[in-house]
Design a protein around this motif. Sequence first.
Motif, PDB file in Angstrom:
ATOM      1  N   UNK A  38     -94.911 -84.905 -39.072  1.00 17.48           N
ATOM      2  CA  UNK A  38     -96.152 -85.544 -39.519  1.00 17.48           C
ATOM      3  C   UNK A  38     -95.902 -86.262 -40.837  1.00 17.48           C
ATOM      4  N   UNK A  39     -96.352 -87.506 -40.892  1.00 18.40           N
ATOM      5  CA  UNK A  39     -96.286 -88.301 -42.119  1.00 18.40           C
ATOM      6  C   UNK A  39     -97.718 -88.566 -42.564  1.00 18.40           C
ATOM      7  N   UNK A  40     -98.041 -88.110 -43.776  1.00 21.37           N
ATOM      8  CA  UNK A  40     -99.396 -88.250 -44.302  1.00 21.37           C
ATOM      9  C   UNK A  40     -99.758 -89.719 -44.466  1.00 21.37           C
ATOM     10  N   UNK A  41     -98.899 -90.486 -45.109  1.00 19.49           N
ATOM     11  CA  UNK A  41     -99.163 -91.905 -45.316  1.00 19.49           C
ATOM     12  C   UNK A  41     -99.070 -92.624 -43.969  1.00 19.49           C
ATOM     13  N   UNK A  42    -100.161 -93.124 -43.504  1.00 16.36           N
ATOM     14  CA  UNK A  42    -100.202 -93.790 -42.212  1.00 16.36           C
ATOM     15  C   UNK A  42    -100.681 -92.903 -41.082  1.00 16.36           C
ATOM     16  N   UNK A  43    -100.926 -91.606 -41.376  1.00 19.47           N
ATOM     17  CA  UNK A  43    -101.458 -90.679 -40.363  1.00 19.47           C
ATOM     18  C   UNK A  43    -100.646 -90.747 -39.075  1.00 19.47           C
ATOM     19  N   UNK A  44     -99.354 -90.607 -39.180  1.00 19.81           N
ATOM     20  CA  UNK A  44     -98.441 -90.754 -38.047  1.00 19.81           C
ATOM     21  C   UNK A  44     -97.799 -89.418 -37.702  1.00 19.81           C
ATOM     22  N   UNK A  45     -97.669 -89.149 -36.405  1.00 18.42           N
ATOM     23  CA  UNK A  45     -96.909 -87.984 -35.982  1.00 18.42           C
ATOM     24  C   UNK A  45     -95.956 -88.357 -34.862  1.00 18.42           C
ATOM     25  N   UNK A  64    -110.386 -79.011 -40.117  1.00 19.48           N
ATOM     26  CA  UNK A  64    -110.820 -77.739 -40.710  1.00 19.48           C
ATOM     27  C   UNK A  64    -112.190 -77.289 -40.226  1.00 19.48           C
ATOM     28  N   UNK A  65    -112.888 -78.139 -39.474  1.00 17.89           N
ATOM     29  CA  UNK A  65    -114.182 -77.775 -38.904  1.00 17.89           C
ATOM     30  C   UNK A  65    -114.056 -77.459 -37.418  1.00 17.89           C
ATOM     31  N   UNK A  66    -112.826 -77.251 -36.947  1.00 15.78           N
ATOM     32  CA  UNK A  66    -112.498 -76.903 -35.564  1.00 15.78           C
ATOM     33  C   UNK A  66    -112.790 -78.000 -34.549  1.00 15.78           C
ATOM     34  N   UNK A  67    -112.880 -79.219 -34.999  1.00 20.18           N
ATOM     35  CA  UNK A  67    -113.045 -80.338 -34.074  1.00 20.18           C
ATOM     36  C   UNK A  67    -111.652 -80.827 -33.668  1.00 20.18           C
ATOM     37  N   UNK A  68    -111.384 -80.868 -32.363  1.00 17.90           N
ATOM     38  CA  UNK A  68    -110.082 -81.339 -31.881  1.00 17.90           C
ATOM     39  C   UNK A  68    -109.977 -82.836 -32.136  1.00 17.90           C
ATOM     40  N   UNK A  69    -108.903 -83.220 -32.797  1.00 22.13           N
ATOM     41  CA  UNK A  69    -108.662 -84.619 -33.141  1.00 22.13           C
ATOM     42  C   UNK A  69    -107.786 -85.287 -32.084  1.00 22.13           C
ATOM     43  N   UNK A  70    -106.799 -84.545 -31.567  1.00 23.52           N
ATOM     44  CA  UNK A  70    -105.899 -85.125 -30.572  1.00 23.52           C
ATOM     45  C   UNK A  70    -105.205 -84.028 -29.783  1.00 23.52           C
ATOM     46  N   UNK A  84    -100.155 -92.875 -34.091  1.00 23.38           N
ATOM     47  CA  UNK A  84    -100.922 -92.939 -35.335  1.00 23.38           C
ATOM     48  C   UNK A  84    -102.372 -92.606 -35.008  1.00 23.38           C
ATOM     49  N   UNK A  85    -103.129 -92.250 -36.037  1.00 21.18           N
ATOM     50  CA  UNK A  85    -104.511 -91.802 -35.846  1.00 21.18           C
ATOM     51  C   UNK A  85    -105.348 -92.806 -35.050  1.00 21.18           C
ATOM     52  N   UNK A  86    -105.170 -94.090 -35.306  1.00 22.35           N
ATOM     53  CA  UNK A  86    -105.983 -95.078 -34.597  1.00 22.35           C
ATOM     54  C   UNK A  86    -105.745 -95.043 -33.093  1.00 22.35           C
ATOM     55  N   UNK A  87    -104.598 -94.546 -32.655  1.00 16.86           N
ATOM     56  CA  UNK A  87    -104.305 -94.470 -31.230  1.00 16.86           C
ATOM     57  C   UNK A  87    -105.013 -93.298 -30.555  1.00 16.86           C
ATOM     58  N   UNK A  88    -105.476 -92.329 -31.318  1.00 13.41           N
ATOM     59  CA  UNK A  88    -106.210 -91.235 -30.675  1.00 13.41           C
ATOM     60  C   UNK A  88    -107.663 -91.179 -31.108  1.00 13.41           C
ATOM     61  N   UNK A  89    -108.227 -92.378 -31.376  1.00 14.70           N
ATOM     62  CA  UNK A  89    -109.673 -92.506 -31.476  1.00 14.70           C
ATOM     63  C   UNK A  89    -110.300 -92.300 -32.838  1.00 14.70           C
TER      64      UNK A  89
END
Length: 122
Positions: A38-45, A64-70, A84-89
Amino acid sequence: MTTAALAAPVVLATPASAATWDHSMSTNDSDPGGRVQFRVDGDRFRLCDIEADGWKVNLRIWDEYDAVVDESSVGTNGNCVERVATEFGVRSLRDGRYYTFEIWLSKSGTSYAYADEATWKA
């Protein structure tokens, strides 16, 4: 008199992305079959099936609120997927918020094995 030629040192180039991951974790098997970075800058995994052994690597990310992000998976044959985050909504992972990354292996007849998880701050 014979003179031996000096060989020039060999320098192996490291891909740019290989050195830029902030966090990394592997599955809990004795010879890990999966890895997430995981890379913080750019929200990439990057999720990798690091062994061509018939097992698939799975990843779930939640906030941290138990909402599934991806939820992602790759593999059975040594492949990686990078997202990247934009690819999973989501536009981005919120800075300062904690996200839990859970990685595990699955195979026909075994849906959840060798799991590990870590919580990282975006």
